[in-house]
Write a protein that holds these residues in place. Structure first.
Motif, PDB file in Angstrom:
ATOM      1  N   ILE A  76       1.083  -1.095  -0.397  1.00 52.57           N
ATOM      2  CA  ILE A  76       0.118  -0.003  -0.236  1.00 52.57           C
ATOM      3  C   ILE A  76       0.964   1.282   0.377  1.00 52.57           C
ATOM      4  CG2 ILE A  76      -1.763   1.104   1.053  1.00 52.57           C
ATOM      5  CD1 ILE A  76      -2.932  -1.419  -0.070  1.00 52.57           C
ATOM      6  N   GLY A 103     -11.096   0.149  -6.637  1.00 46.51           N
ATOM      7  CA  GLY A 103     -10.705  -0.024  -5.039  1.00 46.51           C
ATOM      8  C   GLY A 103      -9.815   1.306  -5.013  1.00 46.51           C
ATOM      9  N   GLY A 104      -9.172   1.953  -6.031  1.00 47.33           N
ATOM     10  CA  GLY A 104      -7.918   2.695  -5.491  1.00 47.33           C
ATOM     11  C   GLY A 104      -7.513   2.419  -6.908  1.00 47.33           C
ATOM     12  N   GLN A 106      -3.440   0.867  -9.189  1.00 50.64           N
ATOM     13  CA  GLN A 106      -2.909   0.023  -8.651  1.00 50.64           C
ATOM     14  C   GLN A 106      -1.187  -0.148  -9.991  1.00 50.64           C
ATOM     15  OE1 GLN A 106      -2.996  -4.694  -9.277  1.00 50.64           O
ATOM     16  NE2 GLN A 106      -5.100  -3.582  -9.833  1.00 50.64           N
ATOM     17  N   PHE A 120      -0.073   0.013  -4.346  1.00 49.56           N
ATOM     18  CA  PHE A 120      -1.645  -0.283  -4.473  1.00 49.56           C
ATOM     19  C   PHE A 120      -1.749   0.913  -4.134  1.00 49.56           C
ATOM     20  CE2 PHE A 120      -6.303  -0.877  -3.301  1.00 49.56           C
ATOM     21  CZ  PHE A 120      -6.708  -1.207  -4.255  1.00 49.56           C
ATOM     22  N   GLN A 121      -2.692   2.146  -4.499  1.00 52.29           N
ATOM     23  CA  GLN A 121      -3.741   3.046  -2.909  1.00 52.29           C
ATOM     24  C   GLN A 121      -4.765   3.554  -3.339  1.00 52.29           C
ATOM     25  OE1 GLN A 121      -1.990   6.768  -5.566  1.00 52.29           O
ATOM     26  NE2 GLN A 121      -3.299   7.991  -3.914  1.00 52.29           N
ATOM     27  N   PRO A 122      -5.053   2.963  -2.367  1.00 50.65           N
ATOM     28  CA  PRO A 122      -6.650   2.765  -2.203  1.00 50.65           C
ATOM     29  C   PRO A 122      -7.587   3.816  -2.853  1.00 50.65           C
ATOM     30  CG  PRO A 122      -5.472   1.697  -0.548  1.00 50.65           C
ATOM     31  CD  PRO A 122      -4.421   2.796  -0.923  1.00 50.65           C
ATOM     32  N   LYS A 123      -8.326   4.046  -2.586  1.00 49.91           N
ATOM     33  CA  LYS A 123      -9.608   5.110  -3.284  1.00 49.91           C
ATOM     34  C   LYS A 123      -9.744   5.796  -1.809  1.00 49.91           C
ATOM     35  CE  LYS A 123     -11.753   4.670  -7.663  1.00 49.91           C
ATOM     36  NZ  LYS A 123     -13.189   4.792  -7.749  1.00 49.91           N
ATOM     37  N   GLU A 124      -9.724   6.474  -1.817  1.00 51.33           N
ATOM     38  CA  GLU A 124     -10.428   8.152  -0.618  1.00 51.33           C
ATOM     39  C   GLU A 124     -11.347   7.476   0.045  1.00 51.33           C
ATOM     40  OE1 GLU A 124      -8.394  11.506  -0.035  1.00 51.33           O
ATOM     41  OE2 GLU A 124      -5.747  10.842  -0.884  1.00 51.33           O
TER      42      GLU A 124
END
Length: 124
Positions: A76, A103-104, A106, A120-124
């Motif tokens: 992450i 979900g973000g 990648q 992976f950067q998750p959605k805020e």
């Protein structure tokens, strides 16, 4: 033990250890180069097994563990674009471009042995 452990088969343990500690924020845990090394990042423990390690030995049916493939560890990151820019500047090889998803975002990069790592950067 509080770690989740993942074993990666690598062809050069020293090179792989340098990659994970220099570029991806891992800390050396155990150094048994050239056969084996382990490194940690938070609660993740990465076991790097070279051809001389027990994890890299030929199986009884003759199959040889090899690096690469698509199973991967996922890291992450808070800013995927900044991480990609930093790693590209360091000469890291990527398999694709940043892909947005439900979900973000990648992207998959290769370690020196060809093992994939997903940022992976998750959605805020």
């Amino acid at each position: 033990m509080a770690f989740v452990s993942i074993r990666y088969i690598v062809d050069d343990v020293a090179k792989a250890l340098d990659f994970y500690t220099r570029h991806l924020g891992f800390t050396l845990e155990q150094d048994a180069i050239p056969a084996f090394a382990s490194a940690t990042r938070g609660e993740l423990r990465l076991l790097l097994s070279g051809p001389l390690s027990s994890g890299g030995r030929t199986l009884p049916d003759g199959r040889q563990p090899v690096a690469g493939g698509w199973n991967r560890l996922l890291l992450i990151v808070p800013d995927i674009k900044a991480e990609v820019d930093r790693l590209k500047a360091a000469g890291v090889t990527f398999r694709n471009e940043i892909l947005p998803g439900v979900g973000g975002a990648q992207i998959v990069l290769d370690d020196p042995a060809g093992n994939p790592v997903e940022l992976f950067q998750p959605k805020e």
